[in-house]
Design a protein around this motif. Structure first.
Motif, PDB file in Angstrom:
ATOM      1  N   PRO A 205      27.981 -71.386  13.738  1.00  0.00           N
ATOM      2  CA  PRO A 205      27.060 -70.329  13.339  1.00  0.00           C
ATOM      3  C   PRO A 205      27.805 -69.116  12.831  1.00  0.00           C
ATOM      4  N   VAL A 206      27.074 -68.238  12.191  1.00  0.00           N
ATOM      5  CA  VAL A 206      27.667 -67.063  11.604  1.00  0.00           C
ATOM      6  C   VAL A 206      28.310 -66.228  12.691  1.00  0.00           C
ATOM      7  N   ALA A 207      29.562 -65.847  12.455  1.00  0.00           N
ATOM      8  CA  ALA A 207      30.318 -65.140  13.473  1.00  0.00           C
ATOM      9  C   ALA A 207      30.470 -63.685  13.104  1.00  0.00           C
ATOM     10  N   SER A 208      30.639 -62.862  14.119  1.00  0.00           N
ATOM     11  CA  SER A 208      30.911 -61.451  13.926  1.00  0.00           C
ATOM     12  C   SER A 208      31.658 -60.951  15.138  1.00  0.00           C
ATOM     13  N   SER A 209      32.684 -60.167  14.890  1.00  0.00           N
ATOM     14  CA  SER A 209      33.495 -59.694  16.005  1.00  0.00           C
ATOM     15  C   SER A 209      32.715 -58.747  16.898  1.00  0.00           C
TER      16      SER A 209
ATOM     17  N   GLN B  92      19.755 -91.112  10.372  1.00  0.00           N
ATOM     18  CA  GLN B  92      18.952 -89.976   9.950  1.00  0.00           C
ATOM     19  C   GLN B  92      19.839 -88.728  10.043  1.00  0.00           C
ATOM     20  N   SER B  93      20.316 -88.277   8.896  1.00  0.00           N
ATOM     21  CA  SER B  93      21.236 -87.144   8.898  1.00  0.00           C
ATOM     22  C   SER B  93      20.491 -85.845   9.153  1.00  0.00           C
ATOM     23  N   MET B  94      21.195 -84.893   9.712  1.00  0.00           N
ATOM     24  CA  MET B  94      20.624 -83.585  10.012  1.00  0.00           C
ATOM     25  C   MET B  94      21.311 -82.515   9.168  1.00  0.00           C
ATOM     26  N   PHE B  95      20.723 -81.340   9.157  1.00  0.00           N
ATOM     27  CA  PHE B  95      21.355 -80.201   8.506  1.00  0.00           C
ATOM     28  C   PHE B  95      20.986 -78.952   9.291  1.00  0.00           C
ATOM     29  N   TRP B  96      21.709 -77.894   9.080  1.00  0.00           N
ATOM     30  CA  TRP B  96      21.472 -76.661   9.830  1.00  0.00           C
ATOM     31  C   TRP B  96      21.700 -75.466   8.926  1.00  0.00           C
ATOM     32  N   SER B  97      21.153 -74.339   9.344  1.00  0.00           N
ATOM     33  CA  SER B  97      21.330 -73.091   8.633  1.00  0.00           C
ATOM     34  C   SER B  97      21.213 -71.951   9.640  1.00  0.00           C
ATOM     35  N   ASP B  98      21.920 -70.857   9.367  1.00  0.00           N
ATOM     36  CA  ASP B  98      21.929 -69.706  10.260  1.00  0.00           C
ATOM     37  C   ASP B  98      21.599 -68.455   9.460  1.00  0.00           C
ATOM     38  N   LEU B  99      20.723 -67.645  10.014  1.00  0.00           N
ATOM     39  CA  LEU B  99      20.356 -66.373   9.400  1.00  0.00           C
ATOM     40  C   LEU B  99      20.799 -65.265  10.347  1.00  0.00           C
ATOM     41  N   GLY B 100      22.037 -64.890  10.228  1.00  0.00           N
ATOM     42  CA  GLY B 100      22.554 -63.909  11.160  1.00  0.00           C
ATOM     43  C   GLY B 100      23.024 -64.590  12.435  1.00  0.00           C
ATOM     44  N   PRO B 101      23.532 -63.802  13.373  1.00  0.00           N
ATOM     45  CA  PRO B 101      24.127 -64.367  14.582  1.00  0.00           C
ATOM     46  C   PRO B 101      23.118 -64.817  15.620  1.00  0.00           C
ATOM     47  N   ASP B 102      21.818 -64.489  15.466  1.00  0.00           N
ATOM     48  CA  ASP B 102      20.859 -64.769  16.529  1.00  0.00           C
ATOM     49  C   ASP B 102      19.749 -65.718  16.125  1.00  0.00           C
ATOM     50  N   VAL B 103      19.733 -66.170  14.888  1.00  0.00           N
ATOM     51  CA  VAL B 103      18.695 -67.090  14.440  1.00  0.00           C
ATOM     52  C   VAL B 103      19.357 -68.256  13.722  1.00  0.00           C
ATOM     53  N   GLY B 104      19.056 -69.435  14.200  1.00  0.00           N
ATOM     54  CA  GLY B 104      19.578 -70.636  13.559  1.00  0.00           C
ATOM     55  C   GLY B 104      18.645 -71.799  13.794  1.00  0.00           C
ATOM     56  N   TYR B 105      18.703 -72.764  12.939  1.00  0.00           N
ATOM     57  CA  TYR B 105      17.846 -73.928  13.126  1.00  0.00           C
ATOM     58  C   TYR B 105      18.564 -75.178  12.625  1.00  0.00           C
ATOM     59  N   GLU B 106      18.124 -76.309  13.169  1.00  0.00           N
ATOM     60  CA  GLU B 106      18.617 -77.620  12.775  1.00  0.00           C
ATOM     61  C   GLU B 106      17.417 -78.455  12.371  1.00  0.00           C
ATOM     62  N   ALA B 107      17.594 -79.302  11.362  1.00  0.00           N
ATOM     63  CA  ALA B 107      16.472 -80.080  10.835  1.00  0.00           C
ATOM     64  C   ALA B 107      16.905 -81.511  10.585  1.00  0.00           C
ATOM     65  N   ILE B 108      15.934 -82.403  10.589  1.00  0.00           N
ATOM     66  CA  ILE B 108      16.183 -83.820  10.342  1.00  0.00           C
ATOM     67  C   ILE B 108      14.954 -84.420   9.685  1.00  0.00           C
ATOM     68  N   GLY B 109      15.171 -85.418   8.835  1.00  0.00           N
ATOM     69  CA  GLY B 109      14.063 -86.093   8.183  1.00  0.00           C
ATOM     70  C   GLY B 109      13.579 -85.326   6.962  1.00  0.00           C
ATOM     71  N   ILE B 110      12.323 -85.550   6.607  1.00  0.00           N
ATOM     72  CA  ILE B 110      11.715 -84.902   5.446  1.00  0.00           C
ATOM     73  C   ILE B 110      11.058 -83.613   5.923  1.00  0.00           C
ATOM     74  N   VAL B 111      11.633 -82.491   5.530  1.00  0.00           N
ATOM     75  CA  VAL B 111      11.071 -81.187   5.889  1.00  0.00           C
ATOM     76  C   VAL B 111      10.606 -80.534   4.598  1.00  0.00           C
ATOM     77  N   ASP B 112       9.323 -80.637   4.335  1.00  0.00           N
ATOM     78  CA  ASP B 112       8.711 -80.145   3.110  1.00  0.00           C
ATOM     79  C   ASP B 112       7.483 -79.336   3.497  1.00  0.00           C
ATOM     80  N   SER B 113       7.440 -78.095   3.038  1.00  0.00           N
ATOM     81  CA  SER B 113       6.338 -77.221   3.417  1.00  0.00           C
ATOM     82  C   SER B 113       4.999 -77.701   2.877  1.00  0.00           C
ATOM     83  N   SER B 114       5.004 -78.629   1.930  1.00  0.00           N
ATOM     84  CA  SER B 114       3.732 -79.159   1.414  1.00  0.00           C
ATOM     85  C   SER B 114       3.099 -80.157   2.374  1.00  0.00           C
ATOM     86  N   LEU B 115       3.833 -80.627   3.362  1.00  0.00           N
ATOM     87  CA  LEU B 115       3.303 -81.559   4.356  1.00  0.00           C
ATOM     88  C   LEU B 115       2.618 -80.779   5.481  1.00  0.00           C
TER      89      LEU B 115
END
Length: 759
Positions: free
Chosen positions: A688-692, A626-649
């Motif tokens: 994750p998204v980096a910033s100095s 079961q593969s996973m994926f991730w996404s980051d929205l700026g340096p302080d918010v990130g999430y990881e997901a696995i399986g079927i992630v569909d907002s219609s469920l």
């Protein structure tokens, strides 16, 4: 033989007649005298057929004479033919010109004179030698050769061709050609040899050659000829090749004098082999899946020879940093170096391995222990699955034993943009490759407005990245999408709205529920018209509206394409046919828990490529990961997901108050690596998204603060997908929950497995 036969035809009737007459007379006497006369043996009076009583001497005499005559005739005929053949050979051998007595030639020590007229004598390489004066050639010679021979002879030994001593050849030797060329010890000798070879092809000196393309001796009236080629530029009996087909031996005296410079004949250089004609393991595509497969193949088969073919000019690299870390680098040369800093401060390149890791394609078949070669800038346009070979875009063919298709996907575009014309098209970026990152980076520095169409993972990541850059410039960043909030197709509505507020806080103007109706170019601006009448003017468009799997090879290869999800349909072992596997974004596989799926994420590319490589070496393992994926929205918010992630469920979310440890930065600093996926075989996943100098996130005017939590996606009351919101290093727990496939009466208790309430 014919004479004996004719003689027999004349004598045989007479012999038979006399024999018959004698028998008749004897029979008559016997009847008249009533007594039997003594009979003479028939052998002495008859030439009857063989087998009659007695010996027929006359018959055997004639047959013997015939055989002897025939044998003698055959002997004379054969002997005459041999004599005529020998005379013909002698005549051919005598065709060369008249010869003169052998003249001595002054040579340097260690050198040898020529032995046959066909050989080129080596020249001295130490001391200069004075050569006799040039004597013109008596045969029919072209004016160019005559002009050369009338000039003064050169004094440099390297520029000479040693004269030949013409000796009367034996008949047997005159017909043959020397078995091997003499040893050449200077460049001048090679030039001489090339002149002799050129003379065979030039019509200007026909008397110097034989029809059988053999070099014949040259008739000299008094003395043997001195050099034909001079040190200064001189035309010699046609053009002299600038490069000989044989390697030249360099001597110490070559610098003293250069060989003759004449008009060179155009000899096409052989085209260097840029790639092998056969590859035991052929991987089509140069992305993450191909590289993971190559590493897996080499791990199980250390001597394997693997060839990767990619239409990109770059070596295999990871794509996630193109929309994440690279945008937050403080290095102005990041576009050229493509190096970035991970959250833990470690720096690395987007390339999986440096060029030294790979072998050159032309050496792949020669290396002793095999290796991995990458053929860049080539595209496979046709597959012959029966002949086990592929055809490239330049019509070259490469055969294979086993093949992996990891062609990934092609960014989708909006039809309204495709129909808008060239001015709009050249101001639109379909973000996917390194060249797209470089182009968009330049656009962000040269223009004042960029509009991102799309609210998914890629669109939201680019919006946050460009929005952060706009804080230091006057760049305007606009994001529009048809959903009610960012990642509205993935996140539940409440979390999607919270995410939209987060993106806006990064300096992005977000336009929700925006359906593009038309796009045009007016007054130096790209004009986007929405269906609700709103108009947006911008300088550049980034279309991030999804990915279309690349299945161009399906038709020629006869492979099945899934009509619902797209991609090549494969079995549980990622096999499309007996010797063809598919991995990465282009594979539509069957999940034993979730049914048939196609996944477009980095972790899936790593795991599927690795498994396909193992199966190509005979592992025969099913794909159950079961593969996973991730996404980051700026340096302080990130999430990881696995399986079927569909907002219609239907979803169930359990949240808790976040702490300073619940950020992507803190997670990677704790682990000491930028890896976000435990499935990685090496540190290749993007961080994750980096910033100095990360700034604290602004306070969101939101009733609920979703600091960290777990979102469960249900189908028939069974968990089929999980999102870990600012919860890290808990993916094995989520994977086990989906694998079990059980109903849970209280998901709050299940959420405790992720330790979200721990401080």
């Amino acid at each position: 033989m014919w004479t004996c036969k004719n003689l027999w035809k004349k004598l045989a009737p007479l012999a038979r007649s006399s024999s018959t007459l004698c028998r008749q007379n004897a029979r008559g006497v016997l009847l008249n005298n009533e007594r039997r006369l003594p009979l003479v043996p028939q052998a002495h009076m008859s030439s009857g057929t063989p087998g009659s009583r007695g010996d027929n001497n006359l018959y055997y005499l004639l047959v013997g004479a015939t055989c002897v005559g025939g044998g003698f005739y055959a002997y004379r005929t054969i002997k005459g033919d041999k004599e005529r053949y020998q005379e013909r050979i002698n005549e051919i051998a005598s065709r060369p010109n008249k010869v003169v007595p052998e003249q001595p030639i002054t040579e340097a020590p260690g050198e040898q004179a020529a032995e046959t007229p066909q050989e080129i004598a080596p020249v001295t390489e130490d001391a200069p030698v004075e050569t006799p004066e040039v004597t013109p050639i008596v045969e029919e010679v072209s004016p160019e050769v005559a002009a050369v021979e009338q000039e003064d002879p050169p004094t440099t030994p390297e520029a000479e061709i040693a004269p030949e001593s013409v000796v009367e050849p034996a008949p047997e030797e005159s017909v043959g050609t020397p078995d091997a060329d003499p040893v050449v010890k200077s460049e001048a000798a090679l030039v001489a040899r090339s002149v002799s070879e050129e003379a065979v092809e030039q019509p200007s000196a026909p008397a110097l050659i034989e029809p059988s393309v053999e070099l014949s001796p040259v008739e000299v009236t008094e003395e043997p000829p001195a050099p034909v080629v001079k040190s200064e530029p001189t035309p010699v009996a046609g053009s002299l090749p600038a490069e000989t087909a044989e390697p030249q031996t360099t001597t110490e005296t070559e610098s003293a004098a250069e060989p003759a410079t004449v008009a060179p004949a155009e000899v096409p250089a052989p085209t260097p082999v840029e790639f092998p004609s056969h590859a035991p393991y052929l991987l089509i595509g140069g992305g993450t899946a191909s590289f993971a497969a190559a590493r897996s193949i080499r791990a199980r088969d250390p001597g394997a020879r693997v060839l990767i073919i990619t239409d990109e000019p770059d070596l295999p690299y990871m794509r996630p940093p193109l929309s994440k870390e690279l945008w937050f680098s403080d290095d102005p040369s990041v576009v050229d170096t493509l190096r970035f800093k991970q959250w833990n401060g470690k720096e690395r390149s987007i390339y999986f391995q440096p060029p030294s890791f790979y072998v050159s394609p032309q050496d792949l078949e020669k290396v002793e222990n095999g290796g991995v070669a990458v053929l860049t800038g080539k595209k496979v346009v046709h597959m012959d699955v029966r002949g086990n070979k592929v055809t490239l875009s330049d019509d070259t063919e490469i055969s294979y034993d086993k093949c992996l298709i990891a062609t990934g996907g092609i960014p989708r575009n909006l039809q309204v943009i495709e129909r808008a014309g060239e001015e709009v098209t050249k101001r639109t970026t379909l973000f996917r490759k390194v060249e797209d990152f470089k182009a968009l980076d330049k656009v962000s520095r040269d223009t004042k407005s960029i509009t991102i169409i799309g609210g998914g993972f890629l669109g939201s990541e680019l919006a946050c990245a460009l929005g952060r850059r706009s804080a230091d410039s006057d760049l305007e960043v606009i994001q529009m999408f048809p959903e009610k909030g960012n990642m509205g197709k993935v996140l539940p509505e409440y979390l999607s709205n919270w995410t939209t507020a987060k993106v806006k806080s990064e300096g992005v103007a977000v336009i929700t529920e925006a359906l593009v109706k038309a796009v045009s170019f007016k007054d130096g601006k790209v004009e986007i018209k929405l269906k609700d009448g709103r108009v947006v003017k911008t300088d550049h468009i980034v279309a991030a509206v999804g990915l279309e799997p690349s299945v161009e090879l399906a038709k020629s290869a006869g492979l099945e394409v899934d009509s619902d999800f797209g991609g090549f349909r494969v079995n549980a072992e990622l096999q499309a046919r007996s010797n063809i596997w598919v991995a990465g974004d282009a594979a539509c596989f069957y999940d034993i828990r979730l049914g048939r799926r196609r996944v477009e994420h980095h972790d899936h590319a790593v795991v599927s490529g690795r498994l396909a490589g193992e199966n190509m070496t005979g592992a025969n393992k099913p794909y159950w990961h079961q593969s996973m994926f991730w996404s980051d929205l700026g340096p302080d918010v990130g999430y990881e997901a696995i399986g079927i992630v569909d907002s219609s469920l239907p979803t169930v979310g359990v949240f808790a108050k976040a702490t300073a440890k619940d950020t992507p930065k803190a997670a990677t600093e704790k682990s000491g690596t930028g890896i976000r996926s435990e499935s990685e075989t090496e540190g290749t996943a993007s961080s994750p998204v980096a910033s100095s100098t990360p700034e604290p996130p602004p306070v969101l005017e939101q009733k609920d603060n979703y600091g960290k939590g777990v979102i469960f996606y249900l189908r028939d009351k069974v968990v089929v997908g999980i999102i870990l919101w600012n919860v890290f290093n808990r993916m094995p727990v989520a994977r086990k929950i989906i694998k079990d496939g059980e109903e849970h009466a209280d998901l709050n208790e299940v959420a405790k497995l992720f330790n979200i309430h721990d401080d």
